[in-house]
Design an enzyme around this catalytic site. Sequence first.
Site, PDB file in Angstrom:
ATOM      1  CE  LYS A 176      -4.034  -2.093   0.287  1.00 32.85           C
ATOM      2  NZ  LYS A 176      -5.073  -1.976  -0.750  1.00 32.85           N
ATOM      3  CG  HIS A 182      -7.323 -10.264  -6.601  1.00 32.61           C
ATOM      4  ND1 HIS A 182      -8.383  -9.451  -6.943  1.00 32.61           N
ATOM      5  CD2 HIS A 182      -6.858  -9.797  -5.420  1.00 32.61           C
ATOM      6  CE1 HIS A 182      -8.547  -8.531  -6.004  1.00 32.61           C
ATOM      7  NE2 HIS A 182      -7.637  -8.725  -5.062  1.00 32.61           N
TER       8      HIS A 182
END
Length: 459
Positions: free
Chosen positions: A166, A287
């Site tokens: 992140k 994903h």
Amino acid sequence: MDQSARYADLSLKEEDLIKGGRHILVAYKMKPKSGYGYLEAAAHFAAESSTGTNVEVSTTDDFTKGVDALVYYIDEASEDMRIAYPLELFDRNVTDGRFMLVSFLTLAIGNNQGMGDIEHAKMIDFYVPERCIQMFDGPATDISNLWRILGRPVVNGGYIAGTIIKPKLGLRPEPFAKAAYQFWLGGDFIKNDEPQGNQVFCPLKKVLPLVYDAMKRAQDDTGQAKLFSMNITADDHYEMCARADYALEVFGPDADKLAFLVDGYVGGPGMVTTARRQYPGQYLHYHRAGHGAVTSPSAKRGYTAFVLAKMSRLQGASGIHVGTMGYGKMEGEGDDKIIAYMIERDECQGPVYFQKWYGMKPTTPIISGGMNALRLPGFFENLGHGNVINTAGGGSYGHIDSPAAGAISLRQSYECWKQGADPIEFAKEHKEFARAFESFPKDADKLFPGWREKLGVHK
């Protein structure tokens, strides 16, 4: 045209269809539009999903009728509709004769989603017979391979503490690799966030060697193996393979520590199968970005998250994201644990069907989306075990001390649950876990009222 005489047979018994092993059974929630009878609409749905069209055609013969999909159960009040699809309907590979998921989707969730007489129809479960299980790839690797790399028992090896780099976009190569190193000092597993790939400000061929260097340094510093899941998602088969091949070259002797992430929903089954077949030695990380467009409970068409996960195991996903079962930021409920059970067990009762997997390797539940050390004990208690991968981005990089401390707090949270300890009492002896309370005070206030006084922390 009412096609119920041909495409419906309500005398068929589900147990007989299962025993026969010649059909894939699919359960839907279906509602016809006003003015259409339920059985008539259901039969039209089965026709459109198999051999039929909107008129009688002269080319239909007895063999064609023998592979009709048949409605075998309806309950208009509950909107339940179940259809039996003969195995002969489904397309097979020219190269090896195996089943392909695109054919299943084309028939069972294809044109029927846009029919004029159907208000909505959503697939909620499906049953695959043993012969069909044998004809799908299934996973080549599973969580036991990761446990082995991490030096753990290959049975019940426990929680793998992971993260997502992140911010998800905007980091250049050096800051990206630094963020990876900082987490690996305390954690096990790092994944690319799904948009991360080869952005102009962070070229793959510049950042990946730096990530590998960060992994090696973290391994040297901690004496522990580390894992990296790299996004190889692309529109083109050759681009996917170019990314994967380059990564394997960079990681060299540590290539076993490299997983390949594919965005299986937006990329489609072909992308998943390409990764599974071209790189059977790598952990295949599915994903599911974008899936909520059809799987959300608010969506009345498409299929459920349960169905998506079940399909992923057939395709060969080593692990798939399954949400947080109501314990994180994403849509979900505690009952979603059935998704994890179905993909990790050799047999399991689904919403409709009891499925046996006949030894097909399991698919790991990957937990992600708003999780942190404070939310994990409740999650583990609901699931009943900790044999999962958890990728906590904010839960790691949002820790008040450091990403490494965030990673350690995640591990400590698992140990807290495993020991059956009271989280407040456990925090008094585990600094990183205790600091998670200060890092995520809104969660702490909600989950552990009075924590400030008990831990001696004041605003």
